[in-house]
Design a protein around this motif. Structure first.
Motif, PDB file in Angstrom:
ATOM      1  N   THR A 126       0.466  -1.262   8.965  1.00 52.12           N
ATOM      2  CA  THR A 126       1.145  -1.500   7.898  1.00 52.12           C
ATOM      3  C   THR A 126       0.266  -2.829   7.270  1.00 52.12           C
ATOM      4  OG1 THR A 126       3.298  -0.731   8.942  1.00 52.12           O
ATOM      5  CG2 THR A 126       3.355  -2.327   6.818  1.00 52.12           C
ATOM      6  N   LEU A 127       0.445  -2.489   5.786  1.00 53.57           N
ATOM      7  CA  LEU A 127      -0.321  -3.874   5.261  1.00 53.57           C
ATOM      8  C   LEU A 127       0.888  -4.278   4.229  1.00 53.57           C
ATOM      9  CD1 LEU A 127      -2.840  -5.584   4.299  1.00 53.57           C
ATOM     10  CD2 LEU A 127      -3.477  -3.830   2.834  1.00 53.57           C
ATOM     11  N   TYR A 128       1.190  -5.622   4.265  1.00 56.78           N
ATOM     12  CA  TYR A 128       2.135  -6.155   3.338  1.00 56.78           C
ATOM     13  C   TYR A 128       1.486  -7.080   2.195  1.00 56.78           C
ATOM     14  CZ  TYR A 128       5.249  -5.178   7.116  1.00 56.78           C
ATOM     15  OH  TYR A 128       6.344  -4.350   8.102  1.00 56.78           O
ATOM     16  N   GLY A 129       1.847  -6.675   1.056  1.00 60.29           N
ATOM     17  CA  GLY A 129       1.174  -7.531  -0.157  1.00 60.29           C
ATOM     18  C   GLY A 129       2.301  -8.510  -0.418  1.00 60.29           C
ATOM     19  N   PHE A 130       1.933  -9.925  -0.314  1.00 60.47           N
ATOM     20  CA  PHE A 130       2.719 -10.909  -0.810  1.00 60.47           C
ATOM     21  C   PHE A 130       2.776 -11.247  -2.172  1.00 60.47           C
ATOM     22  CE2 PHE A 130       2.678 -11.859   3.641  1.00 60.47           C
ATOM     23  CZ  PHE A 130       4.161 -11.894   4.054  1.00 60.47           C
ATOM     24  N   LYS A 131       3.607 -11.280  -2.763  1.00 66.82           N
ATOM     25  CA  LYS A 131       3.745 -11.176  -4.432  1.00 66.82           C
ATOM     26  C   LYS A 131       4.116 -12.424  -5.115  1.00 66.82           C
ATOM     27  CE  LYS A 131       5.394  -7.604  -6.076  1.00 66.82           C
ATOM     28  NZ  LYS A 131       6.372  -6.413  -6.953  1.00 66.82           N
ATOM     29  N   GLY A 132       2.710 -12.839  -5.978  1.00 63.24           N
ATOM     30  CA  GLY A 132       3.039 -13.969  -6.735  1.00 63.24           C
ATOM     31  C   GLY A 132       2.271 -15.183  -5.914  1.00 63.24           C
ATOM     32  N   GLY A 133       1.416 -15.077  -5.038  1.00 58.67           N
ATOM     33  CA  GLY A 133       0.636 -15.959  -4.296  1.00 58.67           C
ATOM     34  C   GLY A 133       1.640 -16.787  -3.160  1.00 58.67           C
ATOM     35  N   LYS A 139       8.956 -17.125   0.198  1.00 60.51           N
ATOM     36  CA  LYS A 139      10.299 -16.591  -0.168  1.00 60.51           C
ATOM     37  C   LYS A 139      10.384 -15.421   0.322  1.00 60.51           C
ATOM     38  CE  LYS A 139       9.953 -19.014  -4.462  1.00 60.51           C
ATOM     39  NZ  LYS A 139       9.997 -19.305  -5.974  1.00 60.51           N
ATOM     40  N   GLY A 140       9.459 -14.665   1.059  1.00 59.86           N
ATOM     41  CA  GLY A 140       9.671 -13.268   1.688  1.00 59.86           C
ATOM     42  C   GLY A 140       9.514 -12.276   0.766  1.00 59.86           C
ATOM     43  N   LYS A 141       8.878 -12.501  -0.497  1.00 60.41           N
ATOM     44  CA  LYS A 141       8.718 -11.563  -1.423  1.00 60.41           C
ATOM     45  C   LYS A 141       7.420 -10.546  -1.273  1.00 60.41           C
ATOM     46  CE  LYS A 141       9.328 -12.542  -5.648  1.00 60.41           C
ATOM     47  NZ  LYS A 141       9.373 -13.486  -6.811  1.00 60.41           N
ATOM     48  N   TYR A 142       7.473  -9.322  -0.832  1.00 61.35           N
ATOM     49  CA  TYR A 142       6.538  -8.719  -0.428  1.00 61.35           C
ATOM     50  C   TYR A 142       6.619  -7.147  -0.766  1.00 61.35           C
ATOM     51  CZ  TYR A 142       9.217  -7.376   3.509  1.00 61.35           C
ATOM     52  OH  TYR A 142      10.080  -6.740   4.215  1.00 61.35           O
ATOM     53  N   VAL A 143       5.698  -6.324  -0.882  1.00 60.04           N
ATOM     54  CA  VAL A 143       5.490  -5.059  -0.948  1.00 60.04           C
ATOM     55  C   VAL A 143       4.743  -4.034  -0.099  1.00 60.04           C
ATOM     56  CG1 VAL A 143       3.563  -4.917  -2.708  1.00 60.04           C
ATOM     57  CG2 VAL A 143       5.248  -2.959  -2.641  1.00 60.04           C
ATOM     58  N   VAL A 144       5.052  -3.249   0.594  1.00 61.71           N
ATOM     59  CA  VAL A 144       4.361  -2.422   1.772  1.00 61.71           C
ATOM     60  C   VAL A 144       3.473  -1.630   0.751  1.00 61.71           C
ATOM     61  CG1 VAL A 144       4.279  -0.789   3.586  1.00 61.71           C
ATOM     62  CG2 VAL A 144       6.313  -2.533   3.314  1.00 61.71           C
ATOM     63  N   LEU A 145       2.201  -1.824   1.016  1.00 63.06           N
ATOM     64  CA  LEU A 145       1.070  -1.268   0.451  1.00 63.06           C
ATOM     65  C   LEU A 145       0.726   0.077   0.816  1.00 63.06           C
ATOM     66  CD1 LEU A 145      -1.155  -4.394  -0.131  1.00 63.06           C
ATOM     67  CD2 LEU A 145       0.360  -3.291  -1.739  1.00 63.06           C
ATOM     68  N   THR A 146       0.693   1.086  -0.117  1.00 60.90           N
ATOM     69  CA  THR A 146       0.400   2.459   0.395  1.00 60.90           C
ATOM     70  C   THR A 146      -0.609   3.100  -0.467  1.00 60.90           C
ATOM     71  OG1 THR A 146       1.977   3.221  -1.444  1.00 60.90           O
ATOM     72  CG2 THR A 146       3.066   2.616   0.532  1.00 60.90           C
ATOM     73  N   PRO A 147      -1.192   4.046  -0.233  1.00 63.05           N
ATOM     74  CA  PRO A 147      -2.217   4.907  -0.926  1.00 63.05           C
ATOM     75  C   PRO A 147      -1.910   4.925  -2.364  1.00 63.05           C
ATOM     76  CG  PRO A 147      -1.964   5.996   1.111  1.00 63.05           C
ATOM     77  CD  PRO A 147      -1.014   4.838   1.148  1.00 63.05           C
ATOM     78  N   ASP A 148      -0.601   5.137  -2.803  1.00 61.39           N
ATOM     79  CA  ASP A 148      -0.270   5.701  -3.936  1.00 61.39           C
ATOM     80  C   ASP A 148      -0.397   4.310  -4.888  1.00 61.39           C
ATOM     81  OD1 ASP A 148       0.083   8.364  -4.497  1.00 61.39           O
ATOM     82  OD2 ASP A 148       1.694   8.361  -3.236  1.00 61.39           O
ATOM     83  N   TYR A 149       0.301   3.486  -4.035  1.00 66.59           N
ATOM     84  CA  TYR A 149       0.300   1.772  -4.923  1.00 66.59           C
ATOM     85  C   TYR A 149      -1.198   1.304  -5.072  1.00 66.59           C
ATOM     86  CZ  TYR A 149       2.360  -2.574  -5.636  1.00 66.59           C
ATOM     87  OH  TYR A 149       2.798  -3.880  -6.472  1.00 66.59           O
ATOM     88  N   ILE A 150      -1.952   1.450  -4.285  1.00 67.34           N
ATOM     89  CA  ILE A 150      -3.084   0.921  -4.501  1.00 67.34           C
ATOM     90  C   ILE A 150      -4.102   1.684  -5.269  1.00 67.34           C
ATOM     91  CG2 ILE A 150      -5.484   0.584  -3.097  1.00 67.34           C
ATOM     92  CD1 ILE A 150      -3.637  -0.435  -0.774  1.00 67.34           C
ATOM     93  N   TYR A 151      -4.034   3.089  -5.411  1.00 64.81           N
ATOM     94  CA  TYR A 151      -5.022   3.827  -6.027  1.00 64.81           C
ATOM     95  C   TYR A 151      -5.370   3.194  -7.308  1.00 64.81           C
ATOM     96  CZ  TYR A 151      -7.389   8.197  -7.817  1.00 64.81           C
ATOM     97  OH  TYR A 151      -8.278   8.739  -8.339  1.00 64.81           O
ATOM     98  N   PRO A 152      -4.332   3.134  -8.517  1.00 61.17           N
ATOM     99  CA  PRO A 152      -4.568   2.706  -9.667  1.00 61.17           C
ATOM    100  C   PRO A 152      -5.490   1.362  -9.937  1.00 61.17           C
ATOM    101  CG  PRO A 152      -2.456   3.322  -9.597  1.00 61.17           C
ATOM    102  CD  PRO A 152      -3.014   3.257  -8.105  1.00 61.17           C
ATOM    103  N   TYR A 153      -5.625   0.631  -8.722  1.00 59.19           N
ATOM    104  CA  TYR A 153      -6.342  -0.567  -8.741  1.00 59.19           C
ATOM    105  C   TYR A 153      -7.738  -0.726  -8.231  1.00 59.19           C
ATOM    106  CZ  TYR A 153      -1.566  -2.596  -9.668  1.00 59.19           C
ATOM    107  OH  TYR A 153      -0.223  -2.472 -10.204  1.00 59.19           O
ATOM    108  N   ARG A 154      -8.094   0.499  -7.751  1.00 57.81           N
ATOM    109  CA  ARG A 154      -9.426   0.461  -7.197  1.00 57.81           C
ATOM    110  C   ARG A 154     -10.460   0.262  -7.951  1.00 57.81           C
ATOM    111  NH1 ARG A 154      -9.861   2.155  -1.866  1.00 57.81           N
ATOM    112  NH2 ARG A 154      -7.575   3.063  -0.966  1.00 57.81           N
ATOM    113  N   ASN A 155     -11.258  -0.641  -7.568  1.00 53.10           N
ATOM    114  CA  ASN A 155     -12.612  -1.051  -8.569  1.00 53.10           C
ATOM    115  C   ASN A 155     -12.345  -1.417  -9.977  1.00 53.10           C
ATOM    116  OD1 ASN A 155     -14.649   0.119  -6.669  1.00 53.10           O
ATOM    117  ND2 ASN A 155     -14.038   2.046  -7.195  1.00 53.10           N
ATOM    118  N   ARG A 156     -11.087  -2.011 -10.033  1.00 51.17           N
ATOM    119  CA  ARG A 156     -10.390  -2.624 -11.316  1.00 51.17           C
ATOM    120  C   ARG A 156     -10.152  -4.069 -11.319  1.00 51.17           C
ATOM    121  NH1 ARG A 156      -8.882   1.228 -14.817  1.00 51.17           N
ATOM    122  NH2 ARG A 156      -9.678  -0.463 -16.181  1.00 51.17           N
ATOM    123  N   GLY A 157     -10.177  -4.750 -12.420  1.00 52.13           N
ATOM    124  CA  GLY A 157     -10.264  -6.106 -12.222  1.00 52.13           C
ATOM    125  C   GLY A 157      -8.851  -6.536 -12.429  1.00 52.13           C
TER     126      GLY A 157
END
Length: 210
Positions: A126-133, A139-157
């Motif tokens: 499981t990969l957790y992405g902590f939000k806002g640095g 603060k325990g603000k995070y999202v569980v990163l999934t293929p659908d979540y990550i896909y639109p950001y691949r190779n993008r700035g």
């Protein structure tokens, strides 16, 4: 450790299906062509490798002063990746990732490749992405990163996959907050992505977590 595949980009993902602020369905032809562009891997990752201890860590200047600031970390062996059969178990891991500091190119791809590696070489991870640095860690603000979540950001700035921040983790209360979040999620590791100031944050966290 087996080499990670370069074929996970978009695997099992339907373009346009996203729970993020980005929608691949509205990308133009050039943007879509970037999504599935395979990323070049360092040569050591293209074949089985193992992790061995390297020279003891030191400092370019003021080593005695730095050793006092980081008594648990200073002098620990560095890690070197060398070709060979893996000395790691490949068992499922729980890893956190956080963006820190100002924007820089390629940071979405760092997260994407960590995700791909875990999915291929440490199945069930499981990969957790902590939000806002760093504030997201405290603060325990995070999202569980999934293929659908990550896909639109691949190779993008940009930094908007999980967003960044310039917060410092430096007081006893803040270290305790970060530790509690890491313990509650049962994290095996935390990856801090950023520059020199972010590296200081990472060192302070590692020193206090030990």
């Amino acid at each position: 450790m087996a080499p990670p595949s370069q074929l996970l980009n978009g695997a099992g993902v339907t373009a346009g299906k996203s729970i993020t602020s980005r929608m691949a369905s509205v990308y133009n032809e050039v943007q879509n062509s970037r999504l599935d562009h395979p990323l070049a891997l360092p040569s050591v990752f293209r074949s089985p490798f193992k992790i061995v201890d390297g020279p003891a860590s030191s400092a370019a200047g003021n080593p005695d002063e730095i050793a006092k600031l980081f008594p648990s970390l200073f002098g620990q062996p560095s890690a070197i990746l060398v070709p060979g059969e893996s000395n790691e178990s490949g068992s499922a891991l729980k890893i956190g990732v956080v963006l820190s500091g100002g924007q820089a190119p390629g940071e979405h791809n760092v997260i994407s490749e960590i995700f791909d590696y875990l999915q291929e070489c440490c199945k069930g991870s499981t990969l957790y992405g902590f939000k806002g640095g760093p504030a997201g860690i405290m603060k325990g603000k995070y999202v569980v990163l999934t293929p659908d979540y990550i896909y639109p950001y691949r190779n993008r700035g940009g930094f908007d996959m999980i967003c960044s921040g310039r917060d410092k983790i430096e007081t006893p209360k803040q270290f305790k907050q970060a530790e509690d979040v890491a313990m509650n999620l049962d994290l095996d590791g935390l990856v801090v992505i950023g520059g020199d100031d972010s590296n200081t944050n990472a060192c302070l966290l590692a020193e206090n977590f030990r």
